[in-house]
Design a protein around this motif. Structure first.
Motif, PDB file in Angstrom:
ATOM      1  N   ARG A  84       0.862  -1.183   0.000  1.00  0.00           N
ATOM      2  CA  ARG A  84       0.000   0.000   0.000  1.00  0.00           C
ATOM      3  C   ARG A  84       0.895   1.230   0.000  1.00  0.00           C
ATOM      4  O   ARG A  84       1.690   1.428   0.939  1.00  0.00           O
ATOM      5  CB  ARG A  84      -0.914   0.026   1.228  1.00  0.00           C
ATOM      6  N   GLY A 102      -2.409   5.480  -0.433  1.00  0.00           N
ATOM      7  CA  GLY A 102      -3.464   4.538  -0.084  1.00  0.00           C
ATOM      8  C   GLY A 102      -3.799   3.549  -1.168  1.00  0.00           C
ATOM      9  O   GLY A 102      -4.693   2.713  -0.993  1.00  0.00           O
ATOM     10  N   ARG A 103      -3.112   3.603  -2.316  1.00  0.00           N
ATOM     11  CA  ARG A 103      -3.365   2.633  -3.379  1.00  0.00           C
ATOM     12  C   ARG A 103      -2.682   1.309  -3.034  1.00  0.00           C
ATOM     13  O   ARG A 103      -1.557   1.293  -2.525  1.00  0.00           O
ATOM     14  CB  ARG A 103      -2.858   3.165  -4.712  1.00  0.00           C
ATOM     15  N   VAL A 104      -3.354   0.217  -3.343  1.00  0.00           N
ATOM     16  CA  VAL A 104      -2.828  -1.112  -3.019  1.00  0.00           C
ATOM     17  C   VAL A 104      -2.387  -1.803  -4.303  1.00  0.00           C
ATOM     18  O   VAL A 104      -3.117  -1.803  -5.299  1.00  0.00           O
ATOM     19  CB  VAL A 104      -3.884  -1.960  -2.285  1.00  0.00           C
ATOM     20  N   SER A 137       4.843   3.770   3.180  1.00  0.00           N
ATOM     21  CA  SER A 137       4.437   2.550   2.474  1.00  0.00           C
ATOM     22  C   SER A 137       4.235   1.408   3.466  1.00  0.00           C
ATOM     23  O   SER A 137       4.939   1.309   4.477  1.00  0.00           O
ATOM     24  CB  SER A 137       5.492   2.151   1.440  1.00  0.00           C
ATOM     25  N   ALA A 181      -6.943  -7.224  -0.547  1.00  0.00           N
ATOM     26  CA  ALA A 181      -6.437  -5.924  -0.981  1.00  0.00           C
ATOM     27  C   ALA A 181      -7.443  -4.822  -0.677  1.00  0.00           C
ATOM     28  O   ALA A 181      -7.073  -3.707  -0.284  1.00  0.00           O
ATOM     29  CB  ALA A 181      -6.115  -5.965  -2.480  1.00  0.00           C
ATOM     30  N   ALA A 225      -6.874  -1.498   1.657  1.00  0.00           N
ATOM     31  CA  ALA A 225      -7.079  -0.130   1.177  1.00  0.00           C
ATOM     32  C   ALA A 225      -7.986   0.662   2.113  1.00  0.00           C
ATOM     33  O   ALA A 225      -7.810   1.869   2.293  1.00  0.00           O
ATOM     34  CB  ALA A 225      -7.667  -0.161  -0.234  1.00  0.00           C
TER      35      ALA A 225
END
Length: 745
Positions: A644, A648-650, A680, A705, A709
């Motif tokens: 991540r 905040g993107r996984v 991260s 995932a 998130a």
């Protein structure tokens, strides 16, 4: 229509019987019962039954709300429970199936209002009915149970206590019709008799008396088993139970001493059984016919295989209804309780099952389970005592003490005390420890010829223990002893397994500047709760840049601050745990030697092959370069990690990798470099986290995932979120390691 009130005096009509009869008619069921919640405990007590002898339900006259039977499940879950037949019963409720191995269907519904649970109802049909319960039948059952619940609530508001009622046996035919039917049957040359659902003979014709050797007038009013002692055989009783439960015709053949073989054909209905009796035909070679038939097929070994039955002395008429099926009922009761004990795993499970299943069945109010350890009594568990100090006084007492619990364990002889006076007359020391109970059974628990403990069952009221009850409780003590011995062995192995697992996993992880860490380990719930999943985090010294990173923008020298590893050795046993310890130690050694991620994997792979352990392992190894904010990873058949990013993107890190460790001695494990800016989060896990029966791995990974998130910032809370929906029954271990980078202070 007159108001239906709680049963009792003053001309009140039987509320429960009327309600049950209406339910049976509404859904065309042939039998059923109403249970009411006990006022004192979470116990369901049978209040009225119809269509079957109450003896058939002896193991379940009083059941815990937590018991695994349809009526308890319905009351506990607040919904209708439907079991369509034998196969479904064996699969879902094996203990019921063992006791009643007959073709029948059952539905159970709770009796409850939005404010209170009052009990439950079950009804049964022959196994020949359709396998689906129709929407109309469901609606009628639920509506009838709801109406009964409202009536019970109204009775409670008026201060009326609804109690058990006489079992409903149906409506007798008009007197004129009954007399004419009797005259007609009396003229038949074939023996005919009628049994009510308790196996009492309500009518017998003259031919019947001649065939069985007892005048018809002497048969009426007695149970079939007491009137004809040579029928007192569990095989014959089983045919009678099968006919009532399945509502299907059945037959058996019996020997009337000295040499008259008779065939009995049973034709059941909701109100009883019509029995036809005729001389049995012999085989071609003159051998006696088979013992029992069902639909014309043999249902047991030939009578000659069991030897010629010896005529038993005729019992007095007042034995009617008490003998006969009583022996089979006792066997059924023990089968049910034995089935409950087979579900016990640890000692606490044994205590819980005895409390939840056996105490209600035998009517006791309290329980203590004692064991011998080091020459002293130890209390393994107890139920039903408001003040635990009463029980704790016996913990640590010498086995030589003059107390009934110690004497039962030392001598292996059970003791039964119907009153407090009886107990204190023999054991005056008990006068100093009153427990508020009025009767006791002390059952020695003997397994493999040696005493392993004592079970104390206490009763709130004086209780006379009959011969049959003493025999059943003594047999029950033997079953409990076997369960307790298995449970103590399991607990010992469990402690050993957890001790080994704890010793092989890191007790704590090092604190590293610029890195937050969280880890979790969940053992599988099958086997010994031990496995080969592991994780570790290590400080590292300066090292050379791995050759695998060349050509990818890597510098010639790196200074990693830490290394992490997660892996899964094949198996869930001590061998897997031992190999896990060796793999973890090897990884630490190769890391200390300054090997690159790919070399660490290759060296560990060759070690496993050299050890010739026939075990494989997946592994993911990580070098963290916190100064340059990147991570180097090497993978050996392990699930892909998640990353991540600070926004905040996984991302699923699709790493190149090599085969499982222990497969190919020449395997190569490439290293992948991934940027790791502050904030991260790296997620490493074993396959127990995403592998579920009936769930696609890709779907499970996508769901994981998504949770990553959406989760919050604290790393420990994030670990709990990722494990949050892990099922309580797990076929595999689960290890989880979370790493989050941050700016150095």
């Amino acid at each position: 229509m007159p108001d239906l009130a709680a049963s009792g005096g003053g001309g009140a009509q039987p509320l429960l019987s009327f309600a049950l009869a209406g339910i049976l008619d509404d859904v065309r069921a042939h039998a059923g019962a109403v249970y009411l919640m006990s006022e004192a405990d979470d116990i369901l007590e049978m209040a009225v039954m119809a269509g079957l002898p109450r003896a058939f339900a002896a193991p379940w006259e009083r059941v815990a709300l937590s018991a695994r039977i349809p009526v308890s499940d319905a009351a506990r879950a607040g919904r209708l429970v439907w079991v369509p037949g034998e196969e479904a019963m064996a699969r879902r409720y094996p203990r019921v199936s063992v006791v009643l191995p007959y073709p029948f269907a059952v539905a159970a519904v709770p009796v409850a209002t939005p404010r209170a649970l009052y009990g439950a109802v079950f009804v049964t049909w022959p196994g020949s009915r359709p396998a689906e319960l129709s929407a109309v039948e469901r609606a009628r059952l639920v509506a009838a149970a709801d109406r009964l619940a409202v009536r019970l609530e109204q009775a409670a508001e008026r201060g009326q206590r609804v109690t058990g009622e006489a079992d409903f046996t149906g409506t007798a035919p008009p007197a004129g019709a009954a007399a004419e039917a009797a005259r007609m049957v009396a003229r038949l040359p074939e023996g005919v008799c009628s049994l009510d659902i308790d196996a009492r003979i309500t009518f017998a014709n003259t031919a019947m008396g001649e065939l069985v050797g007892v005048p018809a007038a002497r048969l009426v009013g007695r149970s079939l088993w007491s009137a004809l002692p040579w029928l007192d055989d569990p095989v014959h009783e089983d045919r009678y139970r099968a006919a009532l439960m399945s509502q299907e015709g059945t037959s058996f053949v019996a020997l009337r001493p000295p040499q008259h073989w008779l065939e009995f054909r049973l034709h059941p209905s909701r109100s009883g059984i019509t029995v036809q009796v005729a001389p049995a035909s012999r085989g071609a070679a003159g051998e006696p016919p088979g013992t029992a038939l069902r639909d014309g097929r043999p249902a047991g070994p030939p009578a000659k295989d069991r030897g010629t039955p010896r005529p038993a002395p005729e019992r007095p008429a007042d034995d009617a209804g008490r003998h006969g099926p009583a022996r089979l009922v006792a066997i059924s009761h023990l089968l049910s309780l034995a089935g409950a004990l087979t579900e016990a795993v640890g000692v606490s499970d044994v205590v819980d099952l005895v409390a939840d299943e056996i105490m209600p069945a035998v009517g006791s109010r309290a329980l203590v389970v004692l064991a011998a350890e080091g020459g002293r009594l130890r209390v393994l568990g107890h139920r039903g005592y408001d003040d635990p100090v009463i029980v704790d006084r016996f913990d640590g007492m010498p086995l030589t003490a003059l107390t009934p619990g110690a004497r039962a364990l030392a001598t292996g002889v059970p003791s039964f005390f119907a009153t407090r006076a009886e107990l204190e007359h023999i054991y005056p020391v008990r006068t100093a420890t009153p427990d508020g109970m009025a009767a006791w059974a002390y059952l020695p628990l003997i397994a493999s010829g040696r005493p392993v403990g004592t079970c104390v069952l206490a009763y709130a009221e004086p209780h006379r223990f009959g011969t049959d009850e003493r025999a059943m409780l003594t047999s029950l003590g033997g079953l409990m002893a076997q369960a307790l011995e298995r449970a103590r062995l399991y607990d010992a192995k469990h402690r050993l397994a957890h001790g080994l697992q704890s010793a092989l996993l890191p007790h704590s992880l090092p604190l590293l500047p610029g890195l937050d860490v969280a880890a979790r380990y969940l053992p599988g719930t099958q086997g010994m709760d031990i496995g080969g999943d592991f994780y570790d985090l290590m400080r590292t010294e300066a090292g050379a840049a791995p050759p695998e990173a060349a050509g990818r923008g890597a510098v010639s020298r790196i200074r990693p601050d830490a290394a992490a590893v997660i892996g899964d050795v094949q198996g869930h046993n001590v061998a897997a745990a031992g190999m896990m310890g060796q793999v973890r130690t090897a990884v630490r050694a190769y890391t200390a030697a300054g090997q690159s991620p790919g070399r660490v994997m290759s060296s560990t792979n060759r070690l496993l092959i050299d050890l010739d352990a026939d075990l494989l392992a997946s592994c993911l190894y990580v070098h963290l370069d916190l100064d340059r904010r990147r991570v180097l990873l090497a993978r050996a058949g392990h699930p892909q990690p998640l990353l991540r990013d600070p926004e905040g993107r996984v991302h699923v890190l699709d790493l190149a990798g090599g085969p499982l460790l222990g497969v190919d001695p020449s395997a190569v494990y490439p290293t992948t470099s991934v940027p790791l800016p502050p904030g991260s989060v790296l997620v490493f896990y074993t396959d127990g986290l995403i592998e579920r029966p009936g769930t696609d791995i890709d779907d499970a990974l996508a769901e994981l995932a998504g949770r990553l998130a959406r989760a919050g910032e604290p790393l420990e809370e994030l670990a709990d979120v990722l494990l949050g929906d892990t099922p309580s029954e797990r076929g595999d271990d689960t290890a989880l390691l979370l790493l989050r980078t941050r700016d150095r202070p």
